[in-house]
Design an enzyme around this catalytic site. Structure first.
Site, short mmCIF file in Angstrom:
data_model
loop_
_atom_site.label_atom_id
_atom_site.label_comp_id
_atom_site.label_asym_id
_atom_site.label_seq_id
_atom_site.Cartn_x
_atom_site.Cartn_y
_atom_site.Cartn_z
N SER A 6 0.98 -1.24 -0.08
CA SER A 6 -0.11 -0.14 0.13
C SER A 6 0.45 1.61 -0.41
O SER A 6 1.45 1.54 0.70
CB SER A 6 -1.01 0.24 1.81
OG SER A 6 -1.48 1.34 1.04
N HIS A 29 -1.23 -1.25 -4.20
CA HIS A 29 -2.73 -1.09 -3.84
C HIS A 29 -3.06 0.58 -3.41
O HIS A 29 -2.05 1.07 -3.06
CB HIS A 29 -2.52 -2.21 -2.16
CG HIS A 29 -4.16 -1.58 -1.82
ND1 HIS A 29 -5.09 -2.79 -2.02
CD2 HIS A 29 -4.20 -0.94 -0.62
CE1 HIS A 29 -5.86 -2.40 -1.43
NE2 HIS A 29 -5.59 -1.18 -0.08
N ASP A 31 -5.07 3.26 -1.48
CA ASP A 31 -6.22 3.66 -0.92
C ASP A 31 -6.26 4.75 -0.51
O ASP A 31 -5.75 5.79 -1.09
CB ASP A 31 -5.31 3.42 0.98
CG ASP A 31 -5.26 2.12 1.01
OD1 ASP A 31 -6.12 1.47 1.06
OD2 ASP A 31 -4.17 1.75 1.50
N MET A 33 -8.99 8.06 0.45
CA MET A 33 -9.74 8.29 1.76
C MET A 33 -10.43 9.96 0.92
O MET A 33 -9.52 10.54 0.57
CB MET A 33 -9.16 7.72 2.51
CG MET A 33 -8.42 6.45 2.32
SD MET A 33 -7.69 6.61 4.17
CE MET A 33 -5.85 5.40 4.17
N HIS A 62 -8.47 1.18 -4.20
CA HIS A 62 -8.98 0.97 -2.90
C HIS A 62 -9.95 2.02 -2.59
O HIS A 62 -9.47 3.22 -1.77
CB HIS A 62 -8.45 0.31 -1.48
CG HIS A 62 -9.15 -0.12 0.18
ND1 HIS A 62 -8.75 -0.47 1.04
CD2 HIS A 62 -10.72 -0.73 -0.13
CE1 HIS A 62 -9.38 -0.94 1.40
NE2 HIS A 62 -11.03 -0.35 0.86
N MET A 64 -11.79 4.68 -0.68
CA MET A 64 -12.84 4.46 1.26
C MET A 64 -13.52 5.84 1.14
O MET A 64 -12.97 6.77 1.78
CB MET A 64 -11.85 4.08 2.37
CG MET A 64 -10.94 2.70 2.34
SD MET A 64 -9.49 2.58 3.65
CE MET A 64 -8.35 3.13 1.95
N MET A 133 -10.84 -5.64 5.08
CA MET A 133 -10.54 -5.07 6.34
C MET A 133 -10.33 -5.99 7.98
O MET A 133 -10.90 -6.09 8.38
CB MET A 133 -11.17 -4.00 6.38
CG MET A 133 -11.87 -2.71 5.14
SD MET A 133 -10.02 -2.18 4.79
CE MET A 133 -9.29 -1.10 5.59
N ASP A 171 -6.47 -7.08 3.90
CA ASP A 171 -5.93 -5.58 3.88
C ASP A 171 -5.83 -5.16 5.61
O ASP A 171 -6.86 -4.22 6.28
CB ASP A 171 -6.65 -4.62 3.87
CG ASP A 171 -6.21 -3.27 2.80
OD1 ASP A 171 -5.36 -3.26 3.48
OD2 ASP A 171 -6.48 -2.38 2.83
N GLY A 173 -2.69 -4.47 8.80
CA GLY A 173 -1.80 -4.41 10.02
C GLY A 173 -0.94 -6.18 9.82
O GLY A 173 -0.97 -6.93 10.28
C1 DX5 Z 1 -6.45 1.16 5.53
C2 DX5 Z 1 -5.66 0.78 4.15
C3 DX5 Z 1 -4.58 -0.44 4.36
C4 DX5 Z 1 -3.59 0.84 4.92
C5 DX5 Z 1 -2.38 -0.96 5.14
O1 DX5 Z 1 -7.15 1.91 5.76
O2 DX5 Z 1 -7.17 0.53 3.72
O3 DX5 Z 1 -4.50 -0.62 3.08
O4 DX5 Z 1 -2.56 1.17 4.07
O5 DX5 Z 1 -1.48 -0.20 6.46
P1 DX5 Z 1 -0.68 -1.34 6.98
O6 DX5 Z 1 -0.14 -2.58 6.54
O7 DX5 Z 1 -0.14 -0.64 7.61
O8 DX5 Z 1 -1.90 -1.36 8.29
ZN ZN Z 2 -6.21 -0.43 1.38
#
Ligand code: DX5
Ligand code: ZN
Length: 211
Positions: A6, A29, A31, A33, A62, A64, A133, A171, A173
Site C-alpha cells: 500500500s 495497492h 488507498d 480516502m 481501494h 474508501m 478489512m 488489508d 496490520g
Molecule cells: C487502511 C488501508 C490499508 C492500510 C494498510 O485504511 O486500507 O491499505 O494502508 O496499512 P498497514 O499495512 O500499515 O496496516
Molecule cells: Zn487498503
C-alpha cells in the site's frame, strides 16, 4: 501468494522512486480516502495517472469514499486496473460491479470489520476481488484484528465449494506473523503498507511475506 504494497505508507514526496523499490510485487495497492467515509484524506486519480507510465504493475485501487460511482471514470481513465468499493456505501452494488466490468476493469468489494459476510454474498459470483478489512479503514500502521480470520476462512470455503473466481484480499496490520495466519485461512493477496515501507530492502520483505 500475491503481495500488494500500500503506497499509503510510501513517501509522497518521492513516489516514483518508492515504487521502484517494490518491483517484486504483482499489485500496487492505492488507498483512496475522502475524509467522509473515513476520517482521513489521502490521494486521488491524479496520483494514479502520474504513476501509470512508470510501472506495468497492477494498480489495485481501494476506494474508501462515500460516493464511489461518481469517481469510477476518473480512476479508470487514470489507469486503475482494479477498483474496489465498500459495500456499506451503495444500495446497488450489483449495478456498480456491472459498470466496472463494462468498462473493462476488475471489480472488487470491501467490507469493514463490523460488516458481516452476508452483506456481500449475493455478489460473490461476479466479483474479481473481495477485500477483507482487518483494521478499521482510515489509517496505516494499526493492529491486525484476529476476529477477521473467520471471514477469510468462510470466503475460502465458499470459493472452493461454489467455484467462485474472486481473489481473497486481506488489508490491515499485515506483517511476517499475521501473513502466515492469513495464508492458512486461504487468503490469495496480502496488502501491506507500513510493514513493507519501513524495511530497507522492500523487495526482500515482499518475498518474505510469501512464505
Ligand atoms: C487502511 C488501508 C490499508 C492500510 C494498510 O485504511 O486500507 O491499505 O494502508 O496499512 P498497514 O499495512 O500499515 O496496516
Ligand atoms: Zn487498503
Amino acid at each position: 501468494m500475491i503481495i500488494a504494497p500500500s503506497i499509503l505508507s510510501a513517501d509522497f514526496s518521492k513516489l516514483q522512486e518508492d515504487i521502484k523499490t517494490i518491483s517484486e510485487a504483482e499489485w500496487i495497492h492505492v488507498d483512496v480516502m475522502d475524509g467522509h467515509f473515513v476520517p482521513n484524506i489521502s490521494i486521488g486519480p491524479a496520483v494514479v495517472k502520474a504513476l501509470r507510465p512508470h510501472t506495468k504493475q497492477i494498480f489495485d485501487t481501494h476506494l474508501m469514499i462515500s460516493d464511489p460511482r461518481k469517481y469510477f471514470d476518473a480512476f479508470i481513465d487514470a489507469g486503475s486496473d482494479h477498483i474496489t468499493f465498500h459495500v456499506e456505501v451503495d444500495d446497488d452494488p450489483d449495478a456498480l460491479i456491472d459498470y466496472l466490468h463494462e468498462k473493462g476493469v476488475k471489480a472488487g468489494i470491501s467490507l469493514k470489520p463490523a460488516t458481516p459476510l452476508s452483506a456481500i454474498e449475493p455478489y460473490l459470483h461476479k466479483l474479481d476481488v473481495v477485500l477483507v478489512m482487518s483494521v478499521e479503514p482510515g489509517f496505516g500502521g494499526q493492529k491486525f484484528m484476529p476476529d477477521m480470520v473467520d471471514k477469510m476462512q468462510q470466503l475460502s470455503t465458499l470459493k472452493k465449494n461454489q467455484g467462485y473466481q474472486y481473489h481473497i484480499v486481506v488489508d490491515g496490520g499485515i506483517n511476517n506473523e499475521t501473513a502466515k495466519i492469513c495464508k492458512d485461512a486461504g487468503v490469495d493477496v496480502l496488502v501491506a503498507g507500513s510493514y513493507i515501507f519501513k524495511q530497507s530492502d522492500r523487495n526482500k520483505a515482499i518475498e518474505g511475506l510469501r512464505l
